[in-house]
Design a protein around this motif. Structure first.
Motif, short mmCIF file in Angstrom:
data_model
loop_
_atom_site.label_atom_id
_atom_site.label_comp_id
_atom_site.label_asym_id
_atom_site.label_seq_id
_atom_site.Cartn_x
_atom_site.Cartn_y
_atom_site.Cartn_z
N UNK A 123 0.82 -1.21 0.00
CA UNK A 123 0.00 0.00 0.00
C UNK A 123 0.86 1.26 0.00
N UNK A 124 2.03 1.23 0.63
CA UNK A 124 2.92 2.39 0.62
C UNK A 124 3.39 2.70 -0.80
N UNK A 125 3.78 1.66 -1.53
CA UNK A 125 4.22 1.85 -2.92
C UNK A 125 3.05 2.36 -3.76
N UNK A 126 1.88 1.76 -3.58
CA UNK A 126 0.71 2.19 -4.34
C UNK A 126 0.35 3.65 -4.01
N UNK A 127 0.52 4.04 -2.78
CA UNK A 127 0.22 5.41 -2.37
C UNK A 127 1.13 6.41 -3.08
N UNK A 128 2.40 6.09 -3.16
CA UNK A 128 3.34 6.98 -3.86
C UNK A 128 2.98 7.04 -5.34
N UNK A 129 2.67 5.89 -5.93
CA UNK A 129 2.26 5.86 -7.35
C UNK A 129 1.04 6.75 -7.58
N UNK A 130 0.04 6.59 -6.75
CA UNK A 130 -1.19 7.37 -6.93
C UNK A 130 -0.96 8.85 -6.74
N UNK A 131 -0.11 9.21 -5.78
CA UNK A 131 0.21 10.63 -5.57
C UNK A 131 0.85 11.22 -6.82
N UNK A 132 1.76 10.47 -7.42
CA UNK A 132 2.43 10.93 -8.64
C UNK A 132 1.42 11.04 -9.78
N UNK A 133 0.58 10.03 -9.93
CA UNK A 133 -0.40 10.03 -11.02
C UNK A 133 -1.44 11.13 -10.86
N UNK A 134 -1.75 11.49 -9.63
CA UNK A 134 -2.77 12.51 -9.38
C UNK A 134 -2.20 13.93 -9.40
N UNK A 135 -0.88 14.06 -9.48
CA UNK A 135 -0.28 15.38 -9.45
C UNK A 135 -0.64 16.16 -10.72
N UNK A 139 5.40 13.28 -14.01
CA UNK A 139 6.72 13.32 -14.62
C UNK A 139 6.71 12.90 -16.09
N UNK A 140 7.59 13.48 -16.86
CA UNK A 140 7.69 13.15 -18.28
C UNK A 140 8.14 11.71 -18.48
N UNK A 141 8.78 11.13 -17.47
CA UNK A 141 9.29 9.77 -17.57
C UNK A 141 8.17 8.72 -17.48
N UNK A 142 6.96 9.13 -17.10
CA UNK A 142 5.83 8.21 -17.06
C UNK A 142 5.08 8.26 -15.74
N UNK A 143 3.84 7.80 -15.76
CA UNK A 143 2.99 7.92 -14.58
C UNK A 143 3.34 6.97 -13.44
N UNK A 144 4.18 5.99 -13.68
CA UNK A 144 4.57 5.05 -12.63
C UNK A 144 6.00 5.26 -12.16
N UNK A 145 6.65 6.27 -12.69
CA UNK A 145 8.06 6.49 -12.37
C UNK A 145 8.21 7.60 -11.35
#
Length: 173
Positions: A123-135, A139-145
């Protein structure tokens, strides 16, 4: 990969008993083919947590992805794959990663703490992913990076520990 994804099916409409019967059939069949589970485990082990040998992050170096980590491929996928294989090996009917880890805990001889840590790490990893995707500006490098140098101290520590737990889960495979 296609076979792995196939085992994540669930009923979303109509007669849910059909999905349950199919899952029961799969769980009856799986123990007869340990080689299949072994091949799934070997495939799952190809994804490595984004950790370097000296405890730092192992970042990507591809064009547009320099200095980043793919949290889906080098993080979340490891938990998802391990939970799927544990569920198949021990006839756990759930398709949700956390539920699979809880359901397979006893059969895998995992302590309650170890199981909880794996779920929290996922869930911690998923939380960081979602925060990045919702920003507003992903990032130009992709929504999961994620660029680990742009994480705060607490998130950096949390991500490293989550990836260590992912590696421990792979050791069980």
């Amino acid at each position: 990969l296609d076979a792995a994804i196939c085992f994540d099916f669930r009923s979303v409409h109509g007669d849910g008993s059909l999905a349950e019967r199919l899952r029961d059939w799969v769980h009856e069949l799986t123990p007869r083919y340990p080689r299949f589970l072994r091949q799934m485990a070997e495939n799952a082990l190809q994804a490595q947590p984004a950790l370097g040998r000296l405890g730092g992050f192992a970042t990507g170096d591809g064009p547009g992805a320099e200095g980043t980590i793919d949290l889906k491929l080098q993080g979340a996928r490891i938990f998802i794959d391990a939970a799927r294989i544990f569920a198949l090996a021990h006839a756990v009917p759930q398709t949700n990663t956390a539920q699979r880890l809880r359901g397979a805990r006893a059969a895998m001889r995992m302590s309650e703490g170890e199981s909880s840590a794996a779920i929290d790490a996922f869930f911690a990893i998923q939380s960081i992913r979602l925060r990045i995707q919702a920003s507003a500006q992903p990032p130009a490098s992709g929504p999961n990076r994620v660029d680990p140098s742009r994480l705060g101290r607490l998130e950096t520590t949390l991500l490293k520990e989550a990836l260590r737990i992912a590696r421990d889960l792979q050791d069980r495979l």
